[in-house]
Design a protein around this motif. Structure first.
Motif, PDB file in Angstrom:
ATOM      1  N   SER A  48      -0.262  10.449  -4.051  1.00 46.16           N
ATOM      2  CA  SER A  48       0.244   9.327  -3.240  1.00 46.16           C
ATOM      3  C   SER A  48       1.599   8.870  -3.760  1.00 46.16           C
ATOM      4  CB  SER A  48      -0.740   8.161  -3.280  1.00 46.16           C
ATOM      5  OG  SER A  48      -1.940   8.518  -2.686  1.00 46.16           O
TER       6      SER A  48
ATOM      7  N   GLU B 296       4.271  10.953  -2.685  1.00 42.72           N
ATOM      8  CA  GLU B 296       4.345  10.942  -1.225  1.00 42.72           C
ATOM      9  C   GLU B 296       4.041  12.322  -0.634  1.00 42.72           C
ATOM     10  OE1 GLU B 296       8.088   9.265  -0.075  1.00 42.72           O
ATOM     11  OE2 GLU B 296       7.625   7.356  -1.018  1.00 42.72           O
TER      12      GLU B 296
ATOM     13  N   LEU C  97      -0.777  13.929   3.762  1.00 38.87           N
ATOM     14  CA  LEU C  97      -2.105  13.329   3.742  1.00 38.87           C
ATOM     15  C   LEU C  97      -3.238  14.231   3.219  1.00 38.87           C
ATOM     16  CD1 LEU C  97      -3.793  10.845   4.312  1.00 38.87           C
ATOM     17  CD2 LEU C  97      -4.098  11.681   6.634  1.00 38.87           C
TER      18      LEU C  97
END
Length: 177
Positions: free
Chosen positions: A120, A123, A126
């Protein structure tokens, strides 16, 4: 009918018996006797002695049966114990423990959390952070199944130990007779 003179094994008295008679009771000491007709001699044998010998042999047979049960229990436990073993790194086999399951599961959960935080923070797309949840899920499953297997092993070991102790007590009790 041929009458034979024999000696009582209980008191030594002379007894006269017909050759067709197999068992007799001494008129003097009331010992129960078996008349043994061998090819060259006729003699007596006390039946109480035969009874005691038979009882002793039955006791010895029971001890041997219990020893066989004990050996069978040990063989079966060795095979069953093998079914509880877990294979680790390099093919090393070991018995599971609750502590080992908790530590291994905790390390996997920590890895999953670190994975999610790092992906996370970087970045990443997902699906990559979700792999951390997958690690955490496997960790929880592994911890629960490992702890369950360790508990099952401990319970089985206690049961075998109780059975083994009972057999050993029976054997010892029969040997003392």
């Amino acid at each position: 009918m041929k009458v034979t003179k024999v000696c009582c094994q209980g008191c030594g008295a002379d007894l006269q018996v017909d050759e067709s008679i197999r068992f007799v009771t001494c008129n003097y000491c009331h010992a129960r006797l078996e008349i043994v007709h061998d090819s060259t001699v006729t003699h007596t044998r006390m039946l109480e002695h035969i009874g005691r010998t038979t009882e002793q042999m039955a006791g010895n047979l029971r001890v041997i049966e219990l020893q066989n049960d004990l050996a069978r229990l040990d063989r079966e436990w060795a095979l069953r114990r093998e079914s509880f073993m877990v294979t680790g790194e390099n093919g090393h086999r070991f018995l599971p423990t609750e502590t080992g399951s908790l530590l291994g599961g905790g390390a996997m959960v920590l890895f999953g959390i670190v994975w999610m935080v790092l992906t996370s923070w970087m970045e990443a797309p997902l699906p990559f952070p979700l792999f951390g949840l997958l690690f955490i899920g496997f960790a929880i499953f592994g911890t629960v199944s490992g702890a369950s297997k360790a508990s099952d092993y401990r319970n089985a070991e206690r049961q075998v130990s109780r059975q083994r102790s009972a057999l050993l007590r029976q054997i010892e009790g029969l040997r003392k007779r």
